[in-house]
Each structure stands twice: as structure tokens, then as C-alpha cells.
Design an enzyme around this catalytic site. Structure first.
Site, PDB file in Angstrom:
ATOM      1  N   ASP A  53       0.818  -1.222   0.000  1.00  0.00           N
ATOM      2  CA  ASP A  53       0.000   0.000   0.000  1.00  0.00           C
ATOM      3  C   ASP A  53       0.854   1.276   0.000  1.00  0.00           C
ATOM      4  O   ASP A  53       0.338   2.389   0.095  1.00  0.00           O
ATOM      5  CB  ASP A  53      -0.955   0.008   1.199  1.00  0.00           C
ATOM      6  CG  ASP A  53      -0.224  -0.046   2.532  1.00  0.00           C
ATOM      7  OD1 ASP A  53       1.034   0.084   2.544  1.00  0.00           O
ATOM      8  OD2 ASP A  53      -0.866  -0.207   3.574  1.00  0.00           O
ATOM      9  N   GLY A  54       2.174   1.105  -0.069  1.00  0.00           N
ATOM     10  CA  GLY A  54       3.054   2.274  -0.191  1.00  0.00           C
ATOM     11  C   GLY A  54       3.697   2.717   1.113  1.00  0.00           C
ATOM     12  O   GLY A  54       4.580   3.570   1.106  1.00  0.00           O
ATOM     13  N   ARG A 112      16.008  23.490  -1.558  1.00  0.00           N
ATOM     14  CA  ARG A 112      15.837  24.682  -2.401  1.00  0.00           C
ATOM     15  C   ARG A 112      14.596  25.475  -2.000  1.00  0.00           C
ATOM     16  O   ARG A 112      14.493  26.656  -2.278  1.00  0.00           O
ATOM     17  CB  ARG A 112      15.800  24.283  -3.888  1.00  0.00           C
ATOM     18  CG  ARG A 112      17.191  24.000  -4.430  1.00  0.00           C
ATOM     19  CD  ARG A 112      17.143  23.337  -5.781  1.00  0.00           C
ATOM     20  NE  ARG A 112      16.703  21.949  -5.672  1.00  0.00           N
ATOM     21  CZ  ARG A 112      16.620  21.100  -6.696  1.00  0.00           C
ATOM     22  NH1 ARG A 112      16.932  21.503  -7.912  1.00  0.00           N
ATOM     23  NH2 ARG A 112      16.231  19.862  -6.504  1.00  0.00           N
ATOM     24  N   GLN A 113      13.658  24.790  -1.304  1.00  0.00           N
ATOM     25  CA  GLN A 113      12.482  25.518  -0.783  1.00  0.00           C
ATOM     26  C   GLN A 113      12.861  25.987   0.627  1.00  0.00           C
ATOM     27  O   GLN A 113      12.433  25.432   1.635  1.00  0.00           O
ATOM     28  CB  GLN A 113      11.256  24.595  -0.767  1.00  0.00           C
ATOM     29  CG  GLN A 113       9.961  25.273  -0.326  1.00  0.00           C
ATOM     30  CD  GLN A 113       9.371  26.238  -1.347  1.00  0.00           C
ATOM     31  OE1 GLN A 113       9.537  26.067  -2.539  1.00  0.00           O
ATOM     32  NE2 GLN A 113       8.699  27.279  -0.867  1.00  0.00           N
ATOM     33  N   LYS A 148      23.396  38.206 -15.563  1.00  0.00           N
ATOM     34  CA  LYS A 148      22.594  38.435 -16.766  1.00  0.00           C
ATOM     35  C   LYS A 148      22.815  39.864 -17.241  1.00  0.00           C
ATOM     36  O   LYS A 148      22.639  40.806 -16.466  1.00  0.00           O
ATOM     37  CB  LYS A 148      21.106  38.256 -16.434  1.00  0.00           C
ATOM     38  CG  LYS A 148      20.701  36.819 -16.300  1.00  0.00           C
ATOM     39  CD  LYS A 148      19.211  36.708 -16.052  1.00  0.00           C
ATOM     40  CE  LYS A 148      18.869  35.264 -15.745  1.00  0.00           C
ATOM     41  NZ  LYS A 148      17.625  35.104 -15.061  1.00  0.00           N
ATOM     42  N   ARG A 207      24.778  44.494 -26.059  1.00  0.00           N
ATOM     43  CA  ARG A 207      24.593  45.834 -26.656  1.00  0.00           C
ATOM     44  C   ARG A 207      24.272  45.760 -28.145  1.00  0.00           C
ATOM     45  O   ARG A 207      23.617  46.630 -28.688  1.00  0.00           O
ATOM     46  CB  ARG A 207      25.849  46.671 -26.447  1.00  0.00           C
ATOM     47  CG  ARG A 207      25.997  47.120 -25.017  1.00  0.00           C
ATOM     48  CD  ARG A 207      26.882  48.368 -24.923  1.00  0.00           C
ATOM     49  NE  ARG A 207      27.236  48.546 -23.525  1.00  0.00           N
ATOM     50  CZ  ARG A 207      28.470  48.470 -23.039  1.00  0.00           C
ATOM     51  NH1 ARG A 207      29.479  48.267 -23.843  1.00  0.00           N
ATOM     52  NH2 ARG A 207      28.699  48.618 -21.762  1.00  0.00           N
TER      53      ARG A 207
HETATM   54  C1  R5P Z   1      19.454  26.244  -8.103  1.00  0.00           C
HETATM   55  O1  R5P Z   1      19.240  27.149  -7.339  1.00  0.00           O
HETATM   56  C2  R5P Z   1      20.549  25.257  -7.903  1.00  0.00           C
HETATM   57  O2  R5P Z   1      21.659  25.803  -7.274  1.00  0.00           O
HETATM   58  C3  R5P Z   1      20.961  24.643  -9.241  1.00  0.00           C
HETATM   59  O3  R5P Z   1      21.532  25.669 -10.046  1.00  0.00           O
HETATM   60  C4  R5P Z   1      19.769  24.050  -9.953  1.00  0.00           C
HETATM   61  O4  R5P Z   1      19.091  23.157  -9.127  1.00  0.00           O
HETATM   62  C5  R5P Z   1      20.203  23.348 -11.226  1.00  0.00           C
HETATM   63  O5  R5P Z   1      19.065  22.854 -11.849  1.00  0.00           O
HETATM   64  P1  R5P Z   1      19.051  22.413 -13.350  1.00  0.00           P
HETATM   65  O6  R5P Z   1      20.138  21.409 -13.554  1.00  0.00           O
HETATM   66  O7  R5P Z   1      17.676  21.836 -13.547  1.00  0.00           O
HETATM   67  O8  R5P Z   1      19.254  23.633 -14.193  1.00  0.00           O
END
Ligand code: R5P
Length: 311
Positions: A39-40, A98-99, A196, A200
Site C-alpha cells: 500500500d506504499g 531549495r524551498q 545576466k 549591446r
Molecule cells: C538552483 O538554485 C541550484 O543551485 C541549481 O543551479 C539548480 O538546481 C540546477 O538545476 P538544473 O540542472 O535543472 O538547471
């Protein structure tokens, strides 16, 4: 320390990482039994050696991060149930990191919930390798240490870069510049990050090193995670357009979701280096960081248990 340290591997932690950790601690490596019911639901059982020991529960958050995390939580609780004197968790790769903030209203701080779950189940200390942001460790309610993989990466990269006059270590964004700095210092090379900027001439947004000119250079791109490979591939393409001679990618946690490897190779990345925190594909270079994790475990054990190595 009464029963000594026992390293308990739970789930698919690479052999080299688990044995490096155990050897570095002078500890026995034992396996936690894990199965999934039809059942997981997940079942975990730890061996009797854990009784009275300092249990070092090692897991990794990939693949299947949610199941891996739950296995770790259950293993911690089981170690307490067996009467472990101390319980330390080592996450070779910490999932959900990352969250680390509420980007949108109503979202969780996932990495904090992860730490609270481990600590509430009985983990006293936490060690991980190259967590997305070290500031997240503040939420673990006990000693918590991040392992920098740079010494192991530098050892692997030095022979590849030997004889090259112009070498740069570059992070794909400003957030990862600390990683670039640490590796660059060990390689005796300058570091930078990509920002980024609007071209030009064409008006397009391009990624460019903030300070250095990469023409004719060997560039080591460094990041914590390769997931889809999109970040590394795009950065490499941009660097080649700007005259880089060769681009190498070093990423601690090589998740390589979907076509990531192909994408990176198509972008001209000539060498891919990862740490042994998750299982790596056959044709990727791997640096072992288990010994570095053992040093970090010793430092947190000093805090929780007055640890002395028996090795
Ligand atoms: C993002 O904040 C992480 O540091 C990595 O740059 C990211 O998880 C890389 O993800 P992907 O290989 O999908 O571009």
C-alpha cells in the site's frame, strides 16, 4: 562513549560515501533494512548493534526524495527505540533544501519542516554535504554542519588543469559564488560568477562573467546540484560563445534528471565531476566525500557526546 559509533546506512547511499564515513570515524558500517508495503507505507528495521551506541544514520535524498526522507525519520526513531546513546543524522544530499523560504504566500519552508521532523524523532545533530544554502542549517535544533566538497573536487581537477595558463572557476549565478571561491582558492585560480546582461549589439539577455574575460580559458563551472542540466548547459554555451577554450562542470549532487547528461555534453562540457552523495552514472567522474563528512561528524559529536575516535 559507552557503545562507540555505528554508522547505519538507510536507503541507496553510495557505498564509497558510507564506507568513507565509517572508516573516517573508525566505526562499524551496518545496514538498515527498508521495505515498502504494497500500500506504499515504508518499513524500517535497524540491527541490534545500534543499542547503546552513538548511531550515525546516513541517508541520501535522491532518488525518490520523499521516501528517502521518511526512511531517515523512521530510522532515527528506531535508533532511539533501540536505546542508542546519541543519534546523529548524515544527509549525503539534503532534499527539499531549495524551498528554503516562502517564495509565495501559503508555501512551506520545506527544509525547516525536514529538520524539525528529524529532530522531533530524536536526531541530536545533523551533518550534510553542500546544502543549497548553509543559512538553512540555523533551523536544525542542535549542532548542524555543512561539508564543503571543494578539497575532494580540487584533488580530481588539478591533474586535468595542469599546464593550463588561464583557468577560472565560475559559478552560474551569484548565489553559488561561495562555492566558486572555495574551489578556486584550492586550485590557485581566480573565481567569478555569471550575471545576466543585455547584449549591446543584439539586445538579447546573455550570461557573462561579472569580472573576468574567459577567452582562451579553461573554465570550471561549479554548482551544488545538476537536476535537468539546463543551468550548466546554458552557462557552458554562453562561455564558449565568449571564447572559452574548454568548459568542465563540477556539481556536488548529480541528480541528472531526464536528458541532463546529453544536454550538458551537447553544450560542449568536456568533463563532468560530481561527489558520491547520490548514485552517479557510469561515465561521470566521481569525487569521494565520505571522509570529509566523517570529520564533520566528529566535530558535532564533540558537541553532543565528548566523542573520541576509536579508529
Ligand atoms: C538552483 O538554485 C541550484 O543551485 C541549481 O543551479 C539548480 O538546481 C540546477 O538545476 P538544473 O540542472 O535543472 O538547471
Amino acid at each position: 562513549m559507552a557503545g562507540g559509533a555505528v554508522v547505519v546506512r538507510v536507503g541507496p547511499v553510495p557505498e564509497s560515501f558510507a564506507s568513507g564515513l565509517a572508516e573516517g570515524l573508525g566505526a562499524r558500517l551496518v545496514e538498515g533494512f527498508v521495505k515498502v508495503f504494497p500500500d506504499g507505507e515504508v518499513y524500517v528495521r535497524l540491527p541490534g548493534e545500534v543499542e547503546g551506541s552513538t548511531a550515525v544514520i546516513v541517508f541520501t535524498g535522491y532518488p525518490e526524495p520523499t521516501q528517502r526522507l521518511w526512511e531517515a525519520v523512521l530510522a532515527v526513531e528506531a535508533a532511539r527505540g533501540l536505546g542508542a546513546e546519541h543519534v546523529v543524522v548524515v544527509a549525503a544530499y539534503t532534499p527539499y533544501a531549495r524551498q528554503d523560504r516562502r517564495f509565495l504566500r501559503g508555501e512551506p519552508v520545506s527544509v525547516r519542516a525536514l529538520f524539525y521532523s528529524l529532530a522531533a524523532s530524536g536526531a541530536e545533530a545533523f551533518v550534510t554535504v553542500d546544502i543549497h544554502k548553509t543559512v538553512s542549517l540555523q533551523w536544525f535544533p542542535g549542532p548542524a554542519v555543512n561539508v564543503d566538497p571543494a578539497p575532494a573536487f580540487a584533488e580530481k581537477l588539478r591533474p586535468l588543469l595542469e599546464g593550463r595558463e588561464k583557468v577560472y572557476v565560475i559559478a552560474p549565478d551569484q548565489g553559488a559564488v561561495g562555492r566558486a571561491k572555495s574551489l578556486a582558492e584550492r586550485l590557485g585560480a581566480p573565481f567569478d560568477y555569471l550575471e545576466k546582461v543585455r547584449d549591446r549589439v543584439t539586445g538579447e539577455i546573455v550570461l557573462r562573467p561579472k569580472l573576468v574575460d574567459v577567452s582562451g580559458a579553461a573554465v570550471v563551472l561549479i554548482d551544488d546540484i545538476v537536476s535537468t542540466g539546463g543551468t550548466m548547459a546554458k552557462a557552458a554555451r554562453m562561455l564558449y560563445e565568449q571564447g572559452a577554450e574548454v568548459v568542465i562542470a563540477a556539481a556536488t549532487h548529480g541528480l541528472f534528471a531526464g536528458e541532463a547528461l546529453e544536454k550538458m555534453r551537447k553544450a560542449g562540457i568536456v568533463h563532468i565531476l560530481v561527489a558520491d552523495t547520490v548514485k552517479a552514472p557510469e561515465d561521470v567522474d566521481v569525487a569521494s566525500v565520505g571522509r570529509l563528512a566523517a570529520d564533520a561528524v566528529k566535530s558535532v559529536l564533540e558537541a553532543v557526546a565528548g566523542y573520541e575516535s576509536e579508529g
